[in-house]
Scaffold this active site. Structure first.
Site, PDB file in Angstrom:
ATOM      1  N   LEU A  63      -8.150  10.004  15.238  1.00 46.82           N
ATOM      2  CA  LEU A  63      -6.922   9.218  15.139  1.00 46.82           C
ATOM      3  C   LEU A  63      -6.772   8.428  16.425  1.00 46.82           C
ATOM      4  O   LEU A  63      -6.980   8.970  17.512  1.00 46.82           O
ATOM      5  CB  LEU A  63      -5.728  10.156  14.947  1.00 46.82           C
ATOM      6  CG  LEU A  63      -5.879  11.173  13.809  1.00 46.82           C
ATOM      7  CD1 LEU A  63      -4.811  12.244  13.912  1.00 46.82           C
ATOM      8  CD2 LEU A  63      -5.835  10.475  12.470  1.00 46.82           C
ATOM      9  N   GLU A  64      -6.423   7.161  16.304  1.00 46.93           N
ATOM     10  CA  GLU A  64      -6.180   6.314  17.479  1.00 46.93           C
ATOM     11  C   GLU A  64      -4.673   6.092  17.559  1.00 46.93           C
ATOM     12  O   GLU A  64      -4.139   5.196  16.920  1.00 46.93           O
ATOM     13  CB  GLU A  64      -6.916   4.980  17.352  1.00 46.93           C
ATOM     14  CG  GLU A  64      -8.412   5.119  17.196  1.00 46.93           C
ATOM     15  CD  GLU A  64      -8.890   4.660  15.829  1.00 46.93           C
ATOM     16  OE1 GLU A  64      -8.086   4.139  15.045  1.00 46.93           O
ATOM     17  OE2 GLU A  64     -10.082   4.829  15.552  1.00 46.93           O
TER      18      GLU A  64
ATOM     19  N   ARG B 161       8.142   4.507  11.541  1.00 44.97           N
ATOM     20  CA  ARG B 161       9.524   4.091  11.802  1.00 44.97           C
ATOM     21  C   ARG B 161      10.019   4.563  13.165  1.00 44.97           C
ATOM     22  O   ARG B 161      11.056   4.119  13.640  1.00 44.97           O
ATOM     23  CB  ARG B 161      10.436   4.601  10.690  1.00 44.97           C
ATOM     24  CG  ARG B 161      10.125   3.944   9.365  1.00 44.97           C
ATOM     25  CD  ARG B 161      10.827   4.623   8.219  1.00 44.97           C
ATOM     26  NE  ARG B 161      10.213   4.228   6.960  1.00 44.97           N
ATOM     27  CZ  ARG B 161      10.898   3.884   5.886  1.00 44.97           C
ATOM     28  NH1 ARG B 161      12.220   3.875   5.913  1.00 44.97           N
ATOM     29  NH2 ARG B 161      10.270   3.557   4.791  1.00 44.97           N
TER      30      ARG B 161
ATOM     31  N   SER C 235       7.323   7.640   7.844  1.00 41.57           N
ATOM     32  CA  SER C 235       8.353   8.269   8.685  1.00 41.57           C
ATOM     33  C   SER C 235       7.976   8.228  10.161  1.00 41.57           C
ATOM     34  O   SER C 235       8.845   8.081  11.026  1.00 41.57           O
ATOM     35  CB  SER C 235       8.575   9.720   8.256  1.00 41.57           C
ATOM     36  OG  SER C 235       9.050   9.769   6.936  1.00 41.57           O
ATOM     37  N   LEU C 236       6.675   8.350  10.457  1.00 40.46           N
ATOM     38  CA  LEU C 236       6.220   8.284  11.847  1.00 40.46           C
ATOM     39  C   LEU C 236       6.175   6.842  12.336  1.00 40.46           C
ATOM     40  O   LEU C 236       6.514   6.560  13.491  1.00 40.46           O
ATOM     41  CB  LEU C 236       4.845   8.943  11.984  1.00 40.46           C
ATOM     42  CG  LEU C 236       4.786  10.433  11.639  1.00 40.46           C
ATOM     43  CD1 LEU C 236       3.353  10.942  11.701  1.00 40.46           C
ATOM     44  CD2 LEU C 236       5.698  11.234  12.548  1.00 40.46           C
TER      45      LEU C 236
ATOM     46  N   ASP D 298     -16.341   6.014   5.972  1.00 39.90           N
ATOM     47  CA  ASP D 298     -17.535   5.559   5.259  1.00 39.90           C
ATOM     48  C   ASP D 298     -18.083   6.569   4.259  1.00 39.90           C
ATOM     49  O   ASP D 298     -17.953   7.783   4.456  1.00 39.90           O
ATOM     50  CB  ASP D 298     -18.649   5.238   6.260  1.00 39.90           C
ATOM     51  CG  ASP D 298     -18.398   3.952   7.016  1.00 39.90           C
ATOM     52  OD1 ASP D 298     -17.822   3.020   6.428  1.00 39.90           O
ATOM     53  OD2 ASP D 298     -18.792   3.870   8.198  1.00 39.90           O
TER      54      ASP D 298
ATOM     55  N   ARG E   4       1.847   7.832   8.294  1.00 40.73           N
ATOM     56  CA  ARG E   4       3.040   8.152   7.504  1.00 40.73           C
ATOM     57  C   ARG E   4       4.157   7.188   7.867  1.00 40.73           C
ATOM     58  O   ARG E   4       4.399   6.913   9.038  1.00 40.73           O
ATOM     59  CB  ARG E   4       3.467   9.587   7.773  1.00 40.73           C
ATOM     60  CG  ARG E   4       2.390  10.590   7.372  1.00 40.73           C
ATOM     61  CD  ARG E   4       2.839  12.018   7.539  1.00 40.73           C
ATOM     62  NE  ARG E   4       3.912  12.272   6.588  1.00 40.73           N
ATOM     63  CZ  ARG E   4       5.003  12.967   6.881  1.00 40.73           C
ATOM     64  NH1 ARG E   4       5.171  13.472   8.086  1.00 40.73           N
ATOM     65  NH2 ARG E   4       5.922  13.161   5.969  1.00 40.73           N
TER      66      ARG E   4
END
Length: 193
Positions: free
Chosen positions: A137-138, A115, A112-113, A128, A110
């Protein structure tokens, strides 16, 4: 050409595309579906290895990975995970996703994140054809302040792109699918390459 919101809803309604729990219509926007942060995390432990030789013998790579990754951390409801500047952590989406053999998915963070310095995926944003499971999530905090991340918060957006035909080797049918059906913050399995 990516699916628009109407097409995403139609694919969900038909059962060809699965997102569980199914997002309300308010989280299906233009060409994306908002996804939320799950409660499972993994972090890198202190300097327990000088380096990891990614092209070294598989048993040595495996041993090094065991030394540097924490066990899975499961946050109780209402608690926050703090990601400090310069830290990398793994987490999962709250939603589990099932992608058919003729569709590919893309995860974006996102704005907003971003930023605030939060990278939601370091490089791996393709999902895939044939994928089933939660999306890892990394996280990387490139900002100046620690960030409190709470399960359930909006964390990213998925978009979907039809393929020219069904994949001949969709992810979940491959014998070498290292992350098949993952539900937690699975650490790197580069030693399985």
């Amino acid at each position: 050409m990516r699916l628009c919101d109407r097409d995403i809803e139609a694919w969900l309604d038909s059962g060809k595309l699965g997102i569980d729990p199914r997002p309300p219509v308010e989280r299906i926007n233009g060409a994306t579906v908002d996804v939320r942060l799950g409660n499972k995390f993994r972090v890198f432990l202190g300097h327990t290895a000088g380096f990891i030789d990614l092209s070294g013998p598989k048993d040595e790579v495996s041993a090094a990975l065991e030394r540097v990754m924490s066990d899975e951390i499961i946050l109780p409801e209402g608690e926050a995970f703090f990601l400090h500047p310069g830290e990398l952590a793994l987490a999962v989406t709250l939603e589990s996703v099932t992608i058919p053999d003729d569709l590919v998915g893309w995860l974006d963070g996102r704005s907003s994140l971003a930023r605030l310095g939060l990278m939601v995926h370091v490089t791996a944003h393709r999902i895939d054809p044939g994928w089933q499971g939660r999306i890892v999530l990394e996280f990387y905090n490139s900002g100046k302040l620690p960030l409190a991340l709470r399960p359930g918060m909006l964390i990213g957006a998925l978009s979907f792109e039809p393929l020219s035909g069904p994949a001949a080797r969709p992810y979940n049918s491959r014998q070498d699918a290292k992350y098949r059906g993952q539900q937690g913050a699975v650490a790197s399995r580069i030693d399985k390459d």
